[in-house]
Scaffold this motif. Structure first.
Motif, PDB file in Angstrom:
ATOM      1  N   ILE A 166       0.727  -1.138   0.011  1.00  0.00           N
ATOM      2  CA  ILE A 166       0.175   0.080  -0.089  1.00  0.00           C
ATOM      3  C   ILE A 166       0.728   1.388  -0.012  1.00  0.00           C
ATOM      4  CG2 ILE A 166      -1.618   1.236   1.387  1.00  0.00           C
ATOM      5  CD1 ILE A 166      -2.513  -1.353   2.565  1.00  0.00           C
ATOM      6  N   ARG A 167       0.552   2.219  -0.839  1.00  0.00           N
ATOM      7  CA  ARG A 167       1.009   3.376  -0.840  1.00  0.00           C
ATOM      8  C   ARG A 167       0.024   4.613  -0.352  1.00  0.00           C
ATOM      9  NH1 ARG A 167       5.318   6.978  -4.401  1.00  0.00           N
ATOM     10  NH2 ARG A 167       6.713   5.455  -3.040  1.00  0.00           N
ATOM     11  N   THR A 168       0.374   5.352   0.549  1.00  0.00           N
ATOM     12  CA  THR A 168      -0.517   6.275   1.165  1.00  0.00           C
ATOM     13  C   THR A 168      -0.087   7.414   1.850  1.00  0.00           C
ATOM     14  OG1 THR A 168      -2.340   6.890   2.561  1.00  0.00           O
ATOM     15  CG2 THR A 168      -1.193   4.888   3.018  1.00  0.00           C
ATOM     16  N   PHE A 169       0.050   8.675   1.057  1.00  0.00           N
ATOM     17  CA  PHE A 169       0.809   9.932   1.605  1.00  0.00           C
ATOM     18  C   PHE A 169       0.002  10.382   2.992  1.00  0.00           C
ATOM     19  CE2 PHE A 169       3.275  11.094  -2.686  1.00  0.00           C
ATOM     20  CZ  PHE A 169       3.986  10.113  -2.396  1.00  0.00           C
ATOM     21  N   PRO A 170       0.755  11.421   3.672  1.00  0.00           N
ATOM     22  CA  PRO A 170       0.236  12.061   4.619  1.00  0.00           C
ATOM     23  C   PRO A 170      -0.743  13.264   4.001  1.00  0.00           C
ATOM     24  CG  PRO A 170       2.356  12.853   4.469  1.00  0.00           C
ATOM     25  CD  PRO A 170       2.117  11.664   3.585  1.00  0.00           C
ATOM     26  N   LEU A 225       4.349   0.772   0.853  1.00  0.00           N
ATOM     27  CA  LEU A 225       5.063   1.236  -0.248  1.00  0.00           C
ATOM     28  C   LEU A 225       5.307   2.889  -0.116  1.00  0.00           C
ATOM     29  CD1 LEU A 225       2.696  -0.650  -2.827  1.00  0.00           C
ATOM     30  CD2 LEU A 225       4.853  -1.407  -1.960  1.00  0.00           C
ATOM     31  N   GLU A 226       5.510   3.246   0.949  1.00  0.00           N
ATOM     32  CA  GLU A 226       5.554   4.627   1.575  1.00  0.00           C
ATOM     33  C   GLU A 226       4.341   4.752   2.334  1.00  0.00           C
ATOM     34  OE1 GLU A 226       7.026   7.964  -0.785  1.00  0.00           O
ATOM     35  OE2 GLU A 226       6.719   9.223   0.980  1.00  0.00           O
ATOM     36  N   SER A 227       4.323   5.251   3.519  1.00  0.00           N
ATOM     37  CA  SER A 227       3.139   5.555   4.259  1.00  0.00           C
ATOM     38  C   SER A 227       3.198   7.058   4.560  1.00  0.00           C
ATOM     39  CB  SER A 227       2.734   4.786   5.267  1.00  0.00           C
ATOM     40  OG  SER A 227       3.927   4.806   6.321  1.00  0.00           O
ATOM     41  N   ALA A 273       5.144  21.462  -0.787  1.00  0.00           N
ATOM     42  CA  ALA A 273       5.408  20.793   0.750  1.00  0.00           C
ATOM     43  C   ALA A 273       5.310  19.117   0.609  1.00  0.00           C
ATOM     44  CB  ALA A 273       4.071  21.271   1.614  1.00  0.00           C
ATOM     45  N   LEU A 274       6.394  18.711   0.885  1.00  0.00           N
ATOM     46  CA  LEU A 274       6.697  17.256   0.857  1.00  0.00           C
ATOM     47  C   LEU A 274       6.464  16.635   2.086  1.00  0.00           C
ATOM     48  CD1 LEU A 274       9.248  16.721  -1.952  1.00  0.00           C
ATOM     49  CD2 LEU A 274       7.124  17.030  -2.229  1.00  0.00           C
ATOM     50  N   PRO A 275       6.101  15.362   2.261  1.00  0.00           N
ATOM     51  CA  PRO A 275       6.138  14.787   3.391  1.00  0.00           C
ATOM     52  C   PRO A 275       7.454  14.278   4.269  1.00  0.00           C
ATOM     53  CG  PRO A 275       5.086  13.340   1.625  1.00  0.00           C
ATOM     54  CD  PRO A 275       5.798  14.532   1.013  1.00  0.00           C
ATOM     55  N   ALA A 304       8.122  11.415   5.386  1.00  0.00           N
ATOM     56  CA  ALA A 304       8.391  10.158   5.239  1.00  0.00           C
ATOM     57  C   ALA A 304       9.870   9.506   4.835  1.00  0.00           C
ATOM     58  CB  ALA A 304       7.423   9.572   4.165  1.00  0.00           C
ATOM     59  N   VAL A 305      10.273   9.978   3.782  1.00  0.00           N
ATOM     60  CA  VAL A 305      11.666   9.631   3.117  1.00  0.00           C
ATOM     61  C   VAL A 305      12.791   9.994   4.443  1.00  0.00           C
ATOM     62  CG1 VAL A 305      13.475   9.654   1.470  1.00  0.00           C
ATOM     63  CG2 VAL A 305      10.985   9.304   0.854  1.00  0.00           C
ATOM     64  N   PRO A 306      12.883  11.378   4.748  1.00  0.00           N
ATOM     65  CA  PRO A 306      13.879  11.650   5.699  1.00  0.00           C
ATOM     66  C   PRO A 306      13.694  10.991   7.156  1.00  0.00           C
ATOM     67  CG  PRO A 306      12.513  13.409   5.324  1.00  0.00           C
ATOM     68  CD  PRO A 306      12.164  12.498   4.306  1.00  0.00           C
TER      69      PRO A 306
HETATM   70  C1  AN0 Z   1       7.320  12.077  -2.328  1.00  0.00           C
HETATM   71  C2  AN0 Z   1       7.980  12.268  -1.047  1.00  0.00           C
HETATM   72  O1  AN0 Z   1       8.918  13.405  -0.597  1.00  0.00           O
HETATM   73  O2  AN0 Z   1       7.454  11.764  -0.080  1.00  0.00           O
HETATM   74  C3  AN0 Z   1       7.664  10.714  -2.856  1.00  0.00           C
HETATM   75  C4  AN0 Z   1       9.327  10.345  -2.671  1.00  0.00           C
HETATM   76  C5  AN0 Z   1       9.579   9.168  -2.851  1.00  0.00           C
HETATM   77  N1  AN0 Z   1       7.915  13.056  -3.462  1.00  0.00           N
HETATM   78  C6  AN0 Z   1       7.413  13.665  -4.174  1.00  0.00           C
HETATM   79  O3  AN0 Z   1       5.999  13.801  -3.838  1.00  0.00           O
HETATM   80  C7  AN0 Z   1       8.100  14.821  -4.929  1.00  0.00           C
END
Ligand code: AN0
Ligand code: CP
Length: 316
Positions: free
Chosen positions: A109-113, A141-143, A179-181, A183-185
């Protein structure tokens, strides 16, 4: 492995990294492992790398894969319990997840904040509702707050390229127009902190402090040049503020990664999860130069995903 939602599910990081590198040299070593099994991949947000690399990984293990762009092709889902569903949302996650749990053996599952309600995003409400109701192993798959498949691929890349026993790894904030999540950092910090093999520093302008749950006990240095001194790996990434939740506090273009900034590093390799905005986050001269390893890093997403899926398949 029963699920893969964060570093907490990874077990021994070095073992998982080694497994990923084994698959890189022998992609079809476990072709029979996933025979007769199906992976479902649900996207509530866009993706290039995660979507494709995880499919390739599943196929290398002999699995079938079904990709479902839930945001565009499914019914709009309700995630709250006990509500009167008389608005736009036609289906509840309780049924949707349980039904998909019947069709698949593993669910990604991929779901962004939303980047509006910090408490809701940081409770990981959406992915947790799937975990609760699907009844099968769930792979992130990135939450809202982490991206563990990315972080494992990052560790694989560092393992492949390191020339010293304990390289200096620096995570640096960089500007962005949106404005990005976090999650990655968050996830990268969590993995580097959990991995004995690296000496880890985070650098960002004041106000961009990450949730300490992820950043501690990394060294924090607000002077980017100082942080970069002697670095072997520089991981560039933008994120929006955690404290002033979801806000862009400054576009601080001086934080963009350039060749000049890399002068004081130990010939550092430059990493980014991609997608990257050229000449906003990282200058062309760096992305097109020998210090950039972003494409190799994205390539390693296949082997990271394959290691994780194989560990889950072995468990079932
Ligand atoms: C996303 C993010 O920063 O979380 C996905 C990165 C894998 N990046 C963008 O939306 C640009
Ligand atoms: N790095 C990464 O997860 O890329 P996608 O958003 O394209 O999947």
């Amino acid at each position: 492995m029963k699920q893969f939602l964060s570093v907490a599910d990874a077990g021994d990081i070095n073992k998982l990294v080694k497994l990923a590198l084994n698959y890189k040299s022998k992609p079809f070593a476990d072709k029979a492992l996933g025979a007769g099994k199906t992976m479902g991949m649900i996207f509530l947000n866009p993706s290039l790398r995660t979507r494709i690399s995880t499919q390739v990984a599943a196929r290398n293990l002999g699995m079938e894969v079904i990709v479902f762009n839930l945001d565009k092709e499914g019914w709009q889902l309700e995630f709250e319990d006990g509500v009167v569903m008389n608005g736009n949302k036609a289906e509840h996650v309780r049924e949707a997840a349980a039904v998909m749990g019947q069709y698949f053996d593993i669910l990604g599952i991929r779901t962004f904040p939303g980047l509006i309600n910090k408490a809701e995003d940081y409770s990981e409400h959406f992915i947790n509702q799937f975990v609760k109701h699907a009844g099968i192993p769930v792979v992130s798959l990135e939450s809202a707050t982490v991206h563990p498949l990315q972080s494992l691929a990052d560790a694989v890349t560092i393992r492949e390229l390191k020339t010293t026993k304990k390289p200096k790894v620096v995570l640096t904030w960089a500007p962005h127009v949106k404005a990005l999540p976090q999650a990655v950092p968050n996830s990268f910090a969590q993995w580097m902190n959990a991995w004995d093999d690296v000496d880890f520093t985070i650098t960002h302008p004041e106000g961009y402090e990450l949730d300490e749950k992820f950043s501690k006990p990394a060294k924090i240095e607000h002077d980017q040049d100082k942080a970069l001194e002697g670095a072997d790996f520089v991981y560039v990434k933008n994120w929006s503020s955690y404290q002033k939740y979801g806000q862009i506090l400054s576009t601080a273009s001086g934080w963009m990664m350039t060749r000049k900034k890399l002068q004081h590093t130990n010939n550092a390799k430059v990493m980014h999860c991609l997608p990257v905005r050229r000449n906003v986050v990282i200058a062309d001269e760096v992305l097109d130069g020998p210090e950039s390893v972003v494409v190799q890093q994205a390539g390693n997403r296949v082997w990271a995903a394959q290691a994780v899926l194989s560990e889950i398949l072995k468990q079932r």
